[in-house]
Design a protein around this motif. Structure first.
Motif, PDB file in Angstrom:
ATOM      1  N   ILE A   1       0.864  -1.184   0.000  1.00 54.57           N
ATOM      2  CA  ILE A   1       0.000   0.000   0.000  1.00 54.57           C
ATOM      3  C   ILE A   1       0.901   1.235   0.000  1.00 54.57           C
ATOM      4  O   ILE A   1       1.784   1.377   0.847  1.00 54.57           O
ATOM      5  CB  ILE A   1      -0.917   0.038   1.238  1.00 54.57           C
ATOM      6  CG1 ILE A   1      -1.830  -1.180   1.272  1.00 54.57           C
ATOM      7  CG2 ILE A   1      -1.730   1.332   1.263  1.00 54.57           C
ATOM      8  CD1 ILE A   1      -2.834  -1.243   0.136  1.00 54.57           C
ATOM      9  N   ALA A   2       0.690   2.126  -0.964  1.00 57.67           N
ATOM     10  CA  ALA A   2       1.470   3.364  -1.046  1.00 57.67           C
ATOM     11  C   ALA A   2       0.577   4.546  -0.699  1.00 57.67           C
ATOM     12  O   ALA A   2      -0.501   4.713  -1.292  1.00 57.67           O
ATOM     13  CB  ALA A   2       2.060   3.528  -2.436  1.00 57.67           C
ATOM     14  N   VAL A   3       1.031   5.360   0.254  1.00 57.12           N
ATOM     15  CA  VAL A   3       0.269   6.512   0.749  1.00 57.12           C
ATOM     16  C   VAL A   3       1.030   7.785   0.404  1.00 57.12           C
ATOM     17  O   VAL A   3       2.234   7.891   0.658  1.00 57.12           O
ATOM     18  CB  VAL A   3       0.060   6.428   2.279  1.00 57.12           C
ATOM     19  CG1 VAL A   3      -0.752   7.615   2.770  1.00 57.12           C
ATOM     20  CG2 VAL A   3      -0.621   5.115   2.653  1.00 57.12           C
TER      21      VAL A   3
ATOM     22  N   ILE B   1      -0.702  -2.503  -4.635  1.00 53.09           N
ATOM     23  CA  ILE B   1      -0.031  -3.360  -5.617  1.00 53.09           C
ATOM     24  C   ILE B   1       0.101  -4.754  -5.031  1.00 53.09           C
ATOM     25  O   ILE B   1       0.664  -4.936  -3.944  1.00 53.09           O
ATOM     26  CB  ILE B   1       1.368  -2.825  -5.995  1.00 53.09           C
ATOM     27  CG1 ILE B   1       1.279  -1.382  -6.505  1.00 53.09           C
ATOM     28  CG2 ILE B   1       2.018  -3.719  -7.051  1.00 53.09           C
ATOM     29  CD1 ILE B   1       2.626  -0.765  -6.823  1.00 53.09           C
ATOM     30  N   ALA B   2      -0.421  -5.735  -5.753  1.00 55.45           N
ATOM     31  CA  ALA B   2      -0.244  -7.123  -5.348  1.00 55.45           C
ATOM     32  C   ALA B   2       1.093  -7.628  -5.864  1.00 55.45           C
ATOM     33  O   ALA B   2       1.716  -7.012  -6.737  1.00 55.45           O
ATOM     34  CB  ALA B   2      -1.384  -7.977  -5.894  1.00 55.45           C
ATOM     35  N   LYS B   3       1.557  -8.758  -5.344  1.00 58.31           N
ATOM     36  CA  LYS B   3       2.873  -9.269  -5.708  1.00 58.31           C
ATOM     37  C   LYS B   3       2.978  -9.556  -7.197  1.00 58.31           C
ATOM     38  O   LYS B   3       4.050  -9.451  -7.792  1.00 58.31           O
ATOM     39  CB  LYS B   3       3.193 -10.526  -4.902  1.00 58.31           C
ATOM     40  CG  LYS B   3       4.660 -10.927  -4.997  1.00 58.31           C
ATOM     41  CD  LYS B   3       5.052 -11.949  -3.950  1.00 58.31           C
ATOM     42  CE  LYS B   3       6.570 -12.171  -3.956  1.00 58.31           C
ATOM     43  NZ  LYS B   3       6.992 -13.094  -2.884  1.00 58.31           N
ATOM     44  N   ASN B   4       1.859  -9.896  -7.831  1.00 62.05           N
ATOM     45  CA  ASN B   4       1.884 -10.169  -9.268  1.00 62.05           C
ATOM     46  C   ASN B   4       1.762  -8.893 -10.109  1.00 62.05           C
ATOM     47  O   ASN B   4       1.535  -8.953 -11.314  1.00 62.05           O
ATOM     48  CB  ASN B   4       0.760 -11.146  -9.642  1.00 62.05           C
ATOM     49  CG  ASN B   4      -0.622 -10.565  -9.363  1.00 62.05           C
ATOM     50  OD1 ASN B   4      -0.751  -9.426  -8.915  1.00 62.05           O
ATOM     51  ND2 ASN B   4      -1.649 -11.356  -9.615  1.00 62.05           N
ATOM     52  N   SER B   5       1.904  -7.752  -9.459  1.00 58.83           N
ATOM     53  CA  SER B   5       1.863  -6.422 -10.077  1.00 58.83           C
ATOM     54  C   SER B   5       0.461  -5.956 -10.437  1.00 58.83           C
ATOM     55  O   SER B   5       0.297  -4.903 -11.044  1.00 58.83           O
ATOM     56  CB  SER B   5       2.761  -6.347 -11.324  1.00 58.83           C
ATOM     57  OG  SER B   5       4.108  -6.268 -10.953  1.00 58.83           O
ATOM     58  N   GLU B   6      -0.578  -6.701 -10.069  1.00 56.95           N
ATOM     59  CA  GLU B   6      -1.919  -6.167 -10.239  1.00 56.95           C
ATOM     60  C   GLU B   6      -2.072  -4.961  -9.322  1.00 56.95           C
ATOM     61  O   GLU B   6      -1.691  -5.002  -8.156  1.00 56.95           O
ATOM     62  CB  GLU B   6      -2.964  -7.218  -9.894  1.00 56.95           C
ATOM     63  CG  GLU B   6      -4.386  -6.710 -10.060  1.00 56.95           C
ATOM     64  CD  GLU B   6      -5.424  -7.748  -9.693  1.00 56.95           C
ATOM     65  OE1 GLU B   6      -6.609  -7.389  -9.678  1.00 56.95           O
ATOM     66  OE2 GLU B   6      -5.040  -8.897  -9.401  1.00 56.95           O
ATOM     67  N   ALA B   7      -2.606  -3.890  -9.865  1.00 54.63           N
ATOM     68  CA  ALA B   7      -2.697  -2.650  -9.085  1.00 54.63           C
ATOM     69  C   ALA B   7      -4.098  -2.079  -9.153  1.00 54.63           C
ATOM     70  O   ALA B   7      -4.835  -2.268 -10.122  1.00 54.63           O
ATOM     71  CB  ALA B   7      -1.701  -1.629  -9.614  1.00 54.63           C
ATOM     72  N   ARG B   8      -4.468  -1.393  -8.104  1.00 55.00           N
ATOM     73  CA  ARG B   8      -5.715  -0.657  -8.110  1.00 55.00           C
ATOM     74  C   ARG B   8      -5.584   0.528  -7.171  1.00 55.00           C
ATOM     75  O   ARG B   8      -4.722   0.567  -6.297  1.00 55.00           O
ATOM     76  CB  ARG B   8      -6.882  -1.539  -7.703  1.00 55.00           C
ATOM     77  CG  ARG B   8      -6.795  -2.131  -6.312  1.00 55.00           C
ATOM     78  CD  ARG B   8      -8.018  -2.980  -6.047  1.00 55.00           C
ATOM     79  NE  ARG B   8      -8.031  -3.509  -4.693  1.00 55.00           N
ATOM     80  CZ  ARG B   8      -9.088  -4.102  -4.145  1.00 55.00           C
ATOM     81  NH1 ARG B   8     -10.211  -4.228  -4.840  1.00 55.00           N
ATOM     82  NH2 ARG B   8      -9.037  -4.559  -2.914  1.00 55.00           N
ATOM     83  N   VAL B   9      -6.443   1.501  -7.396  1.00 58.48           N
ATOM     84  CA  VAL B   9      -6.489   2.690  -6.547  1.00 58.48           C
ATOM     85  C   VAL B   9      -7.702   2.578  -5.645  1.00 58.48           C
ATOM     86  O   VAL B   9      -8.820   2.432  -6.123  1.00 58.48           O
ATOM     87  CB  VAL B   9      -6.562   3.969  -7.397  1.00 58.48           C
ATOM     88  CG1 VAL B   9      -6.657   5.194  -6.496  1.00 58.48           C
ATOM     89  CG2 VAL B   9      -5.356   4.074  -8.313  1.00 58.48           C
ATOM     90  N   LEU B  10      -7.467   2.641  -4.351  1.00 62.26           N
ATOM     91  CA  LEU B  10      -8.560   2.643  -3.379  1.00 62.26           C
ATOM     92  C   LEU B  10      -8.879   4.094  -3.041  1.00 62.26           C
ATOM     93  O   LEU B  10      -7.975   4.874  -2.744  1.00 62.26           O
ATOM     94  CB  LEU B  10      -8.159   1.867  -2.127  1.00 62.26           C
ATOM     95  CG  LEU B  10      -7.695   0.425  -2.372  1.00 62.26           C
ATOM     96  CD1 LEU B  10      -7.256  -0.226  -1.060  1.00 62.26           C
ATOM     97  CD2 LEU B  10      -8.781  -0.399  -3.034  1.00 62.26           C
ATOM     98  N   THR B  11     -10.133   4.451  -3.090  1.00 61.64           N
ATOM     99  CA  THR B  11     -10.500   5.861  -3.000  1.00 61.64           C
ATOM    100  C   THR B  11     -11.636   6.096  -2.013  1.00 61.64           C
ATOM    101  O   THR B  11     -12.496   5.236  -1.809  1.00 61.64           O
ATOM    102  CB  THR B  11     -10.907   6.409  -4.387  1.00 61.64           C
ATOM    103  OG1 THR B  11     -11.249   7.788  -4.286  1.00 61.64           O
ATOM    104  CG2 THR B  11     -12.083   5.631  -4.965  1.00 61.64           C
ATOM    105  N   ALA B  12     -11.634   7.282  -1.431  1.00 60.77           N
ATOM    106  CA  ALA B  12     -12.732   7.719  -0.575  1.00 60.77           C
ATOM    107  C   ALA B  12     -13.794   8.467  -1.368  1.00 60.77           C
ATOM    108  O   ALA B  12     -14.793   8.899  -0.807  1.00 60.77           O
ATOM    109  CB  ALA B  12     -12.194   8.619   0.541  1.00 60.77           C
ATOM    110  N   ASN B  13     -13.572   8.612  -2.679  1.00 62.32           N
ATOM    111  CA  ASN B  13     -14.506   9.350  -3.520  1.00 62.32           C
ATOM    112  C   ASN B  13     -15.607   8.420  -4.020  1.00 62.32           C
ATOM    113  O   ASN B  13     -15.360   7.535  -4.838  1.00 62.32           O
ATOM    114  CB  ASN B  13     -13.758   9.947  -4.717  1.00 62.32           C
ATOM    115  CG  ASN B  13     -14.619  10.927  -5.501  1.00 62.32           C
ATOM    116  OD1 ASN B  13     -15.847  10.876  -5.425  1.00 62.32           O
ATOM    117  ND2 ASN B  13     -13.969  11.814  -6.241  1.00 62.32           N
ATOM    118  N   PRO B  14     -16.845   8.591  -3.555  1.00 65.10           N
ATOM    119  CA  PRO B  14     -17.927   7.679  -3.952  1.00 65.10           C
ATOM    120  C   PRO B  14     -18.249   7.747  -5.436  1.00 65.10           C
ATOM    121  O   PRO B  14     -18.809   6.808  -5.992  1.00 65.10           O
ATOM    122  CB  PRO B  14     -19.109   8.135  -3.096  1.00 65.10           C
ATOM    123  CG  PRO B  14     -18.803   9.561  -2.749  1.00 65.10           C
ATOM    124  CD  PRO B  14     -17.321   9.636  -2.626  1.00 65.10           C
TER     125      PRO B  14
END
Length: 395
Positions: free
Chosen positions: A58-60, A347-360
């Protein structure tokens, strides 16, 4: 006649009392009790510059003194629970710097992240904190971006710090008192309103090289971090930085903060082409990024496929440029910036990435804005399609 165990207890009494005082001061300043430090915490151990990919990362981005937004960012990914305690299991968190300035809860956040580091260590997880340009500025005595409320926070710290030392002085001769960080710090400051002098003095004392807060919370921050295929840096890296040596950069910054080095190489902490100030890969307009220079830099770092940066506010949220080789994660979340809604990069170990957001407006059913592996760099390019649709990824 006293037994051997009684004698041992008596010998240890001053140190036990000193530990009690430190705990008392910590709680008075932050409202938090810190778990014991990890047993393997050796200040002479090299900082972790090169690391394998964790199973979950997790990158912040930049926090800038906003404690509530800091917590909300970590809640997004389940790193903490509703009580603010670690719940991230074996996850690794990278906070990319700029905890300081623009907000009023800087010390509170430093303590909070320190507590989470110790909790994570017990659960097989890890929190890695980095130095941004605002950490470097404050250690260097550059306070252009502080707030009046932050000076109150530092004044409060100074009060309890001095109370603690007065308590320790009860065992004078048996307890090693720290060097007085206020010695040599001016009492008055020209051009500054008098009601702020005490806070200025406390801030200088706390954050100067070899200061109590700088050595405790910032000295062991990394300035450059390689985590598997990802290179983390607050501003950016150029070829001359890599040639200088990433481990060398981390060591010299730590030595400077600890007061055992007189100054920093200019290209680490000062100037627009320095490690913590560079913006050549973080311009909000992707076409304005220097992709050729970035590609060259990445080829000089074994295994590196992308650079993840903070520093430059991305009003549209976390995004990528240069075919996913530049990922920009500063969303300006602090009320002292643009009061942006928190987002974190996962980022998962297999490089799958997603952005988790507070914006509904962006969230899918899983609270994510982007879910994609695509692109040669493993992340693809995050492109804004429509303010009410999920971002699409160009492979």
């Amino acid at each position: 006649m006293a037994g051997e165990s009684d004698t041992l207890t008596c010998k240890n009494l001053p140190n036990l009392f000193s530990s009690f005082v430190d705990t008392f001061v910590d709680f008075s300043v932050s409202g938090l009790f810190l778990p014991p430090s990890p047993s393997n915490s050796d200040p002479n151990t090299p900082l972790p510059t090169f690391n394998p990919s964790p199973d979950r990362l997790i990158a912040v981005g930049d926090i800038h003194g906003d404690f509530e937004k800091c917590k909300e960012s970590l809640l997004l990914s389940g790193i903490i629970d509703a009580t603010g305690n670690w719940s991230g299991g074996s996850s690794t968190v990278v906070q990319i710097g700029d905890v300081l300035d623009r907000g009023s809860d800087e010390i509170k956040i430093l303590y909070f992240l320190e507590r989470l580091k110790r909790q994570a260590d017990k659960s097989g997880g890890k929190i890695i904190t980095m130095n941004g340009n605002h950490e470097i500025m404050n250690i260097d005595g550059d306070f252009r971006f502080i707030t009046a409320d932050s000076l109150k926070e530092f004044s409060n710290w100074a009060f309890w710090y001095n109370v603690g030392n007065s308590m320790k002085a009860l065992f004078s001769g048996n307890v090693d008192l720290p060097k007085d960080p206020f010695r040599g710090v001016p009492v008055e400051f020209k051009g500054i309103r008098k009601e702020f002098h005490e806070g200025f003095r406390a801030r200088i004392a706390a954050l100067q090289p070899n200061g109590p807060l700088s050595t405790r919370f910032l000295a062991n921050n990394v300035t450059v971090l390689v985590m598997g295929e990802s290179v983390f840096v607050h501003g950016g890296l150029l070829a001359n930085h890599v040639n200088y040596g990433l481990e060398r950069i981390n060591k010299e910054v730590r030595d400077w903060i600890n007061g055992v080095r007189g100054d920093l190489w200019r290209d680490i902490g000062r100037g627009r082409n320095s490690v913590v100030w560079l913006r050549r890969f973080s311009h909000e307009l992707a076409e304005s990024c220097d992709c050729e220079a970035l590609e060259h830099v990445l080829t000089t770092i074994p295994g590196a496929k992308r650079m993840i940066m903070g520093h430059t506010i991305q009003g549209k949220g976390i995004n990528g440029a240069c075919e996913g080789k530049a990922i920009r994660i500063d969303v300006g979340m602090s009320k002292g910036c643009i009061n942006g809604l928190p987002e974190v990069l996962e980022i998962a170990k297999n490089s799958e990435a997603r952005v988790l957001t507070a914006n509904p407006a962006y969230q899918d059913s899983d609270g994510a804005r982007v879910v994609r592996i695509g692109g040669r760099a493993g992340l693809g390019v995050l492109l804004e399609d429509d303010r009410r649709k999920q971002f699409q990824v160009k492979a």
